[in-house]
Design a protein around this motif. Structure first.
Motif, PDB file in Angstrom:
ATOM      1  N   ASN A 161       1.101  -0.801   0.039  1.00 28.37           N
ATOM      2  CA  ASN A 161      -0.213  -0.134  -0.156  1.00 28.37           C
ATOM      3  C   ASN A 161       0.953   1.193  -0.302  1.00 28.37           C
ATOM      4  OD1 ASN A 161       0.703   0.663   3.122  1.00 28.37           O
ATOM      5  ND2 ASN A 161      -1.114   0.252   3.583  1.00 28.37           N
ATOM      6  N   LEU A 207      -0.585  12.177   2.277  1.00 26.01           N
ATOM      7  CA  LEU A 207      -1.877  11.971   0.950  1.00 26.01           C
ATOM      8  C   LEU A 207      -3.269  11.589   2.199  1.00 26.01           C
ATOM      9  CD1 LEU A 207      -2.773   9.135  -1.486  1.00 26.01           C
ATOM     10  CD2 LEU A 207      -4.204   9.341   0.672  1.00 26.01           C
ATOM     11  N   GLU A 208      -2.802  10.899   3.178  1.00 24.68           N
ATOM     12  CA  GLU A 208      -3.967  10.536   4.641  1.00 24.68           C
ATOM     13  C   GLU A 208      -4.046  11.558   5.064  1.00 24.68           C
ATOM     14  OE1 GLU A 208      -2.751   8.049   8.470  1.00 24.68           O
ATOM     15  OE2 GLU A 208      -2.746   7.024   6.856  1.00 24.68           O
ATOM     16  N   GLN A 211      -0.372  11.069  -5.836  1.00 22.75           N
ATOM     17  CA  GLN A 211      -1.050  10.068  -6.245  1.00 22.75           C
ATOM     18  C   GLN A 211      -0.651   9.290  -7.592  1.00 22.75           C
ATOM     19  OE1 GLN A 211      -1.980   7.534  -3.609  1.00 22.75           O
ATOM     20  NE2 GLN A 211      -4.517   7.285  -4.194  1.00 22.75           N
ATOM     21  N   THR A 222      -4.263   3.344  -0.340  1.00 21.39           N
ATOM     22  CA  THR A 222      -4.068   4.080   0.204  1.00 21.39           C
ATOM     23  C   THR A 222      -4.494   3.634   1.616  1.00 21.39           C
ATOM     24  OG1 THR A 222      -6.322   5.548   0.993  1.00 21.39           O
ATOM     25  CG2 THR A 222      -5.227   6.370  -0.281  1.00 21.39           C
ATOM     26  N   ASN A 223      -4.109   4.709   2.632  1.00 24.11           N
ATOM     27  CA  ASN A 223      -4.263   3.951   4.358  1.00 24.11           C
ATOM     28  C   ASN A 223      -5.344   4.292   5.119  1.00 24.11           C
ATOM     29  OD1 ASN A 223      -3.592   2.251   6.024  1.00 24.11           O
ATOM     30  ND2 ASN A 223      -2.513   3.814   7.104  1.00 24.11           N
ATOM     31  N   VAL A 238      -6.971   7.694   4.797  1.00 22.93           N
ATOM     32  CA  VAL A 238      -7.364   8.695   4.637  1.00 22.93           C
ATOM     33  C   VAL A 238      -8.747   9.731   6.043  1.00 22.93           C
ATOM     34  CG1 VAL A 238      -7.605  10.662   2.523  1.00 22.93           C
ATOM     35  CG2 VAL A 238      -6.637   8.498   2.401  1.00 22.93           C
ATOM     36  N   GLN A 256     -10.964  12.440  -0.734  1.00 23.02           N
ATOM     37  CA  GLN A 256     -11.208  10.590  -0.625  1.00 23.02           C
ATOM     38  C   GLN A 256     -11.498   9.407  -1.507  1.00 23.02           C
ATOM     39  OE1 GLN A 256     -12.716   8.045   1.216  1.00 23.02           O
ATOM     40  NE2 GLN A 256     -11.248   7.039   0.892  1.00 23.02           N
ATOM     41  N   TYR A 281      -9.382   9.846  -3.791  1.00 24.08           N
ATOM     42  CA  TYR A 281      -7.554   9.290  -4.083  1.00 24.08           C
ATOM     43  C   TYR A 281      -7.520   7.846  -4.466  1.00 24.08           C
ATOM     44  CZ  TYR A 281      -6.900  14.208  -1.590  1.00 24.08           C
ATOM     45  OH  TYR A 281      -6.227  14.505  -0.646  1.00 24.08           O
ATOM     46  N   ASN A 282      -8.985   6.948  -4.287  1.00 27.42           N
ATOM     47  CA  ASN A 282      -9.127   5.977  -4.595  1.00 27.42           C
ATOM     48  C   ASN A 282      -8.875   5.700  -6.072  1.00 27.42           C
ATOM     49  OD1 ASN A 282      -9.059   5.028  -1.891  1.00 27.42           O
ATOM     50  ND2 ASN A 282     -11.228   4.862  -1.695  1.00 27.42           N
ATOM     51  N   PHE A 321      -5.724   5.897  -7.970  1.00 29.03           N
ATOM     52  CA  PHE A 321      -4.959   4.960  -7.694  1.00 29.03           C
ATOM     53  C   PHE A 321      -5.551   3.997  -8.175  1.00 29.03           C
ATOM     54  CE2 PHE A 321      -6.253   0.519  -5.733  1.00 29.03           C
ATOM     55  CZ  PHE A 321      -4.944   0.218  -5.269  1.00 29.03           C
TER      56      PHE A 321
END
Length: 489
Positions: free
Chosen positions: A227, A235-236, A251, A274-275, A277, A292, A295-296, A299
């Motif tokens: 990850n 990012l988080e 990203q 991610t982790n 976020v 958020q 960001y997914n 990815f």
């Protein structure tokens, strides 16, 4: 960075006298040391000097990202600092500062800030290949019996051993496999391992090191989740519109590089975008959720753009803060060019006062059968865990998206003594086995969080130095619970 520019600019404001007027106001002047300032995209300051022969001036900026240290003054000469936040956009921007003399005549200063520098496209696409990628998500999830986290290691910014764990070795991963785990989640830092902060090119040495650890797992025929973890929070900690464009660009750049580097690996390697976020631990705003989720999507798009086996690789996307309730309320599955290749990730440290709290609110026991031995939490007991996992099954698993419980665990409060310690350890083992079993019963793949800490309030199951078992009671509970659980697919 502080830059001082002084270019003479004088604006004379002539006031004609009229009956009853103050003669001292017949002629006033205001001067600012420059009419324009050009700055790069970073956060910085610049200075101007304001001179006047009037009684007072006021100043305003028409952009919130450009502010002044002084907004008004009655001094004949005043130094003013202009504060400019970093430009997180790939478009240049301008601000206008107006200095007004005695609420009448004005002089302006234009502040121009450049855009972020463009980032290379790292996708280097090749033709799609399904070789070694035949399992859909349900089949793949079913093949993972129980997983283990290599916590506090490769995700440490800039230094694998910086949080007290030794370098990961083949011996350690062999020990993890021997302990009963057939999957490893590798939390990983990337932003702190770049050649420069303009191109975001990841250092070849770091990619090679991560590959070495992935290969340790592959030699044991284990599944691997790789990850982008906390890594300083770039990012988080930023699910806000102000950061969205810049973070999505990074990203994309990182995942294109990671995916291209690992695209020849078969389906045993999974990527997680991610982790956790989040802004804080309160309920998210619509803005937080929208950013958020973007960001997914970035990815998924970045990985697929590289082609090869990545066209079919199983990818894992996260709920806001990997919170189960937020997943149910707000999670939306990204668009994907691949079919049946997406999973969802949540975490569980509920109830926190038992699982992780080390302050005055901490409790040592969990579960109805342990309440007679002392205080248990007022929430988060057996029925709560069942209900939470059931909602995940209904909202995701039943709709074709198996779920990864990317982290779960409870600290080992080894500073306790006597029967208090004995009851705590038994209660903890019961909790870990319960979570593992009921996760699997609801189609959720459990991954225990091991941070390598064997002291008080640690999560360690395995000794990092040699791969031997440190906490057999907790380990046996997890493996047995997972074995007792049955996936509904």
């Amino acid at each position: 960075m502080k830059k001082t520019i002084y270019v003479a600019l004088v604006l004379f404001a002539f006031f004609t006298s009229c009956k009853g007027s103050d003669p001292s106001l017949s002629k006033q002047t205001i001067a600012v040391s420059t009419s324009s300032i050009a700055l790069n995209y970073s956060s910085q300051t610049s200075s101007v000097t304001v001179k006047m022969t009037g009684t007072k001036w006021n100043a305003t900026s028409d952009q919130s990202w450009c502010t002044l240290s002084v907004n008004s003054s009655s001094s004949k000469e005043t130094d003013v600092t202009i504060n400019v936040t970093g430009n997180n956009s790939f478009a240049a921007r301008n601000a206008k500062i107006i200095f007004t003399l005695n609420n009448n005549d004005t002089v302006s200063v234009k502040v121009a800030q450049s855009a972020l520098p463009s980032i290379p496209d790292y996708s280097s696409p090749i033709a799609a290949s399904s070789v070694g990628m035949t399992s859909d998500v349900k089949t793949l999830a079913h093949n993972i019996s129980v997983g283990w986290n290599l916590g506090n290691t490769l995700e440490v910014p800039g230094n694998e051993t910086g949080w007290g764990n030794p370098l990961t070795t083949q011996q350690l991963i062999d020990g993890v496999k021997a302990a009963g785990f057939n999957a490893v989640r590798i939390p990983c830092a990337w932003d702190s391992y770049v050649e420069d902060t303009i191109s975001y090119k990841i250092k070849a040495t770091w990619l090679a090191r991560v590959k070495q650890v992935v290969d340790y797992c592959y030699k044991n025929n284990m599944y691997v989740i790789l990850n982008i973890h906390w890594d300083g929070g770039w990012l988080e900690n930023h699910p806000q519109y102000a950061y969205q464009e810049k973070v999505n660009a990074k990203q994309k750049a990182y995942w294109q590089q990671i995916a291209a580097y690992f695209r020849d690996y078969d389906e045993h390697l999974l990527f997680a975008g991610t982790n956790e976020v989040h802004v804080d631990y309160n309920a998210p705003s619509a803005e937080n959720i929208a950013v958020q989720l973007s960001y997914n999507q970035t990815f998924v798009n970045a990985v697929r753009s590289t082609g090869g086996k990545n066209a079919y690789r199983t990818l894992i996307v996260q709920s806001y803060n990997t919170n189960i309730s937020y997943a149910v309320s707000y999670m939306k599955i990204p668009d994907d060019t691949a079919s049946k290749r997406l999973m969802v990730e949540v975490h569980c440290y509920d109830p926190w006062d038992f699982c992780g709290d080390t302050g005055s609110s901490a409790v040592n026991l969990w579960g109805a059968s342990y309440a007679s031995y002392g205080k248990i939490s007022s929430w988060g007991q057996e029925d709560y865990i069942k209900q939470q996992f059931s909602t995940i099954k209904t909202n995701f698993v039943d709709k074709g998206y198996p779920v990864i419980l990317g982290e779960f665990g409870a600290v080992r409060r080894s500073s306790l003594t006597g029967t208090t310690l004995t009851n705590h350890l038994a209660s903890r083992a019961y909790y870990l086995g319960y979570v593992a079993q009921y996760a699997k019963n609801n189609g959720i793949v459990p991954f225990y969080w091991d941070n390598g800490i064997t002291g008080n309030n640690g999560f360690a199951l395995i000794n990092r130095s040699d791969g031997s078992v440190f906490d057999s009671q907790a380990l046996n509970a997890i493996v047995t619970g997972a074995s007792n659980g049955v996936y509904p697919y």
